[in-house]
Design an enzyme around this catalytic site. Sequence first.
Site, mmCIF file in Angstrom:
data_model
loop_
_atom_site.group_PDB
_atom_site.id
_atom_site.type_symbol
_atom_site.label_atom_id
_atom_site.label_comp_id
_atom_site.label_asym_id
_atom_site.label_seq_id
_atom_site.Cartn_x
_atom_site.Cartn_y
_atom_site.Cartn_z
ATOM 1 C CG HIS A 40 -8.100 6.824 7.969
ATOM 2 N ND1 HIS A 40 -8.428 6.166 6.819
ATOM 3 C CD2 HIS A 40 -6.867 7.371 7.724
ATOM 4 C CE1 HIS A 40 -7.456 6.301 5.922
ATOM 5 N NE2 HIS A 40 -6.491 7.033 6.456
ATOM 6 C CD GLU A 58 -10.996 3.886 6.844
ATOM 7 O OE1 GLU A 58 -10.660 4.890 6.162
ATOM 8 O OE2 GLU A 58 -10.181 3.153 7.389
ATOM 9 N NE ARG A 71 -6.192 4.137 1.976
ATOM 10 C CZ ARG A 71 -5.551 5.162 2.538
ATOM 11 N NH1 ARG A 71 -5.100 5.073 3.777
ATOM 12 N NH2 ARG A 71 -5.374 6.285 1.874
HETATM 13 N N1 LIG Z 1 -3.523 5.971 8.403
HETATM 14 C C1 LIG Z 1 -3.129 7.073 7.804
HETATM 15 O O1 LIG Z 1 -3.459 8.159 8.252
HETATM 16 C C2 LIG Z 1 -2.249 7.002 6.582
HETATM 17 C C3 LIG Z 1 -1.470 8.126 6.238
HETATM 18 C C4 LIG Z 1 -0.655 8.050 5.115
HETATM 19 C C5 LIG Z 1 -0.627 6.882 4.349
HETATM 20 N N2 LIG Z 1 -1.396 5.833 4.711
HETATM 21 C C6 LIG Z 1 -1.337 4.582 3.933
HETATM 22 O O2 LIG Z 1 -0.027 4.056 4.054
HETATM 23 C C7 LIG Z 1 0.377 3.529 2.799
HETATM 24 C C8 LIG Z 1 1.890 3.565 2.710
HETATM 25 O O3 LIG Z 1 2.330 4.911 2.702
HETATM 26 P P1 LIG Z 1 3.832 5.293 2.307
HETATM 27 O O4 LIG Z 1 3.901 6.774 2.373
HETATM 28 O O5 LIG Z 1 4.806 4.481 3.074
HETATM 29 O O6 LIG Z 1 3.857 4.831 0.777
HETATM 30 P P2 LIG Z 1 5.135 4.530 -0.099
HETATM 31 O O7 LIG Z 1 4.665 4.546 -1.502
HETATM 32 O O8 LIG Z 1 6.262 5.413 0.297
HETATM 33 O O9 LIG Z 1 5.536 3.041 0.328
HETATM 34 C C9 LIG Z 1 4.806 1.898 -0.036
HETATM 35 C C10 LIG Z 1 5.788 0.753 -0.154
HETATM 36 O O10 LIG Z 1 5.059 -0.444 -0.422
HETATM 37 C C11 LIG Z 1 5.767 -1.162 -1.437
HETATM 38 N N3 LIG Z 1 4.824 -2.055 -2.133
HETATM 39 C C12 LIG Z 1 3.932 -1.750 -3.095
HETATM 40 N N4 LIG Z 1 3.224 -2.841 -3.448
HETATM 41 C C13 LIG Z 1 3.698 -3.855 -2.680
HETATM 42 C C14 LIG Z 1 3.386 -5.229 -2.574
HETATM 43 N N5 LIG Z 1 2.435 -5.774 -3.318
HETATM 44 N N6 LIG Z 1 4.077 -5.964 -1.663
HETATM 45 C C15 LIG Z 1 5.034 -5.410 -0.912
HETATM 46 N N7 LIG Z 1 5.388 -4.108 -0.974
HETATM 47 C C16 LIG Z 1 4.714 -3.353 -1.839
HETATM 48 C C17 LIG Z 1 6.360 -0.093 -2.344
HETATM 49 O O11 LIG Z 1 7.442 -0.592 -3.086
HETATM 50 C C18 LIG Z 1 6.806 0.934 -1.301
HETATM 51 O O12 LIG Z 1 8.092 0.643 -0.815
HETATM 52 C C19 LIG Z 1 -0.340 4.425 1.778
HETATM 53 O O13 LIG Z 1 -0.540 3.754 0.545
HETATM 54 C C20 LIG Z 1 -1.633 4.762 2.458
HETATM 55 O O14 LIG Z 1 -2.631 3.848 2.048
HETATM 56 C C21 LIG Z 1 -2.202 5.864 5.798
HETATM 57 O O1 LIG Z 2 -3.369 8.046 2.403
HETATM 58 C C1 LIG Z 2 -3.288 8.991 3.187
HETATM 59 O O2 LIG Z 2 -2.552 9.972 2.979
HETATM 60 C C2 LIG Z 2 -4.077 8.964 4.479
HETATM 61 O O3 LIG Z 2 -4.772 7.782 4.605
HETATM 62 C C3 LIG Z 2 -4.997 10.107 4.657
HETATM 63 O O4 LIG Z 2 -5.938 10.157 3.650
#
Ligand SMILES: NC(=O)c1ccc[n+]([C@@H]2O[C@H](COP(=O)([O-])OP(=O)(O)OC[C@H]3O[C@@H](n4cnc5c(N)ncnc54)[C@H](O)[C@@H]3O)[C@@H](O)[C@H]2O)c1
Ligand SMILES: O=C(O)[C@H](O)CO
Length: 316
Positions: free
Chosen positions: A283, A262, A233
């Site tokens: 994104h 965004e 993000r």
């Molecule tokens: N660009 C994209 O298209 C896209 C797609 C999917 C997700 N995302 C983003 O990616 C992020 C991560 O996705 P994910 O599926 O790996 O999530 P997830 O929940 O599986 O993993 C997040 C990790 O971050 C850790 N965490 C939480 N707070 C923390 C902190 N303050 N310091 C350190 N670690 C911390 C959690 O313990 C967990 O291990 C999502 O929250 C989303 O915002 C972006």
């Molecule tokens: O958080 C997510 O799953 C991606 O950013 C798409 O919205």
Amino acid sequence: MTCKIVFLDRGSLPATLRAPRFAHEWQDYPQTSPDQVTARLQGAQIAITNKVPITRAMLQALPDLQLIAVAATGVNPIDLAACRDHGVSVCNIRDYARHTVPEHVMMLILALSRNLLAYRQSVDAGEWQQSSQFCLFQHPVRDLADMTIGIFGKGSLGEGVARLAQAFGMQVLFAERKGEAHTRPGYIPFDEVLAQADVISLHLPACDATQHTLSHREFALMKRDALVINTARGSLVDEFALAEALSQHRIGGAGLDVISQEPPRDSNPLLDLRHPNLIITPHCAWLGSGALAELSGQLIGNIESFVAGQPHNLVT
Ligand SMILES: NC(=O)c1ccc[n+]([C@@H]2O[C@H](COP(=O)([O-])OP(=O)(O)OC[C@H]3O[C@@H](n4cnc5c(N)ncnc54)[C@H](O)[C@@H]3O)[C@@H](O)[C@H]2O)c1
Ligand SMILES: O=C(O)[C@H](O)CO
């Protein structure tokens, strides 16, 4: 009783959705502005949103609402504390992007480390055609096998990036939480990762604790040729500090799939920069076809399990 489901930003999900298997009334809108939310959700038990924010003030005007089904992993548009206070459950989509986002991350790292855009530009400009040698060697090329990647966030996507990075021969370091005095097994202190990594990749949720995880102090600790990748993000990075670090050659480059606003309507220090070692994608890391299919299935599955009284993927 027929359950009313309203999808506030159906236009943000380019995928087919099957109908939930229970009696329901379904309404969807391509997009919803903040001032339209409460009117559109009147009488609804279930709201679906991808990126339309739901605030405390809105919840106060929505006594029938029971569930907000977020059509994404990131739940940052939702006021979770207010949902708890109003007894509204929130669920999200998990692990659907385990291939698509890590592949996007590797694409950004490869493009930056091998100077893909600069070489493409050279060919487009006719420089290869005029070259005295069989190849051009104007831009440095780095092999990933010699590099260390520092991963911030050890969840689905951090682990997914680690798997691909290891396959490329990269050394993988998982960073401990910022400001954490004790380092858990399997993690390296936050500052040490910043200092040792050739590539830094962010996979943390957006929340108060992760706001500006990278700012002036962190860029100053990095190697001068470090690459910063953010597909999580925009709020995780202080964009003014990153723009300064890039323009002063304090770091080597950056690949971003997310920025603070965004779509970007106002000016943004990174979009305004036009730096050769900065690649910004809109994104789109989540858009792999398999990921979209899995997201759609989970979204409807989350709603069905909630209505059946066995909720899963609950955030609150
Ligand atoms: N660009 C994209 O298209 C896209 C797609 C999917 C997700 N995302 C983003 O990616 C992020 C991560 O996705 P994910 O599926 O790996 O999530 P997830 O929940 O599986 O993993 C997040 C990790 O971050 C850790 N965490 C939480 N707070 C923390 C902190 N303050 N310091 C350190 N670690 C911390 C959690 O313990 C967990 O291990 C999502 O929250 C989303 O915002 C972006
Ligand atoms: O958080 C997510 O799953 C991606 O950013 C798409 O919205």
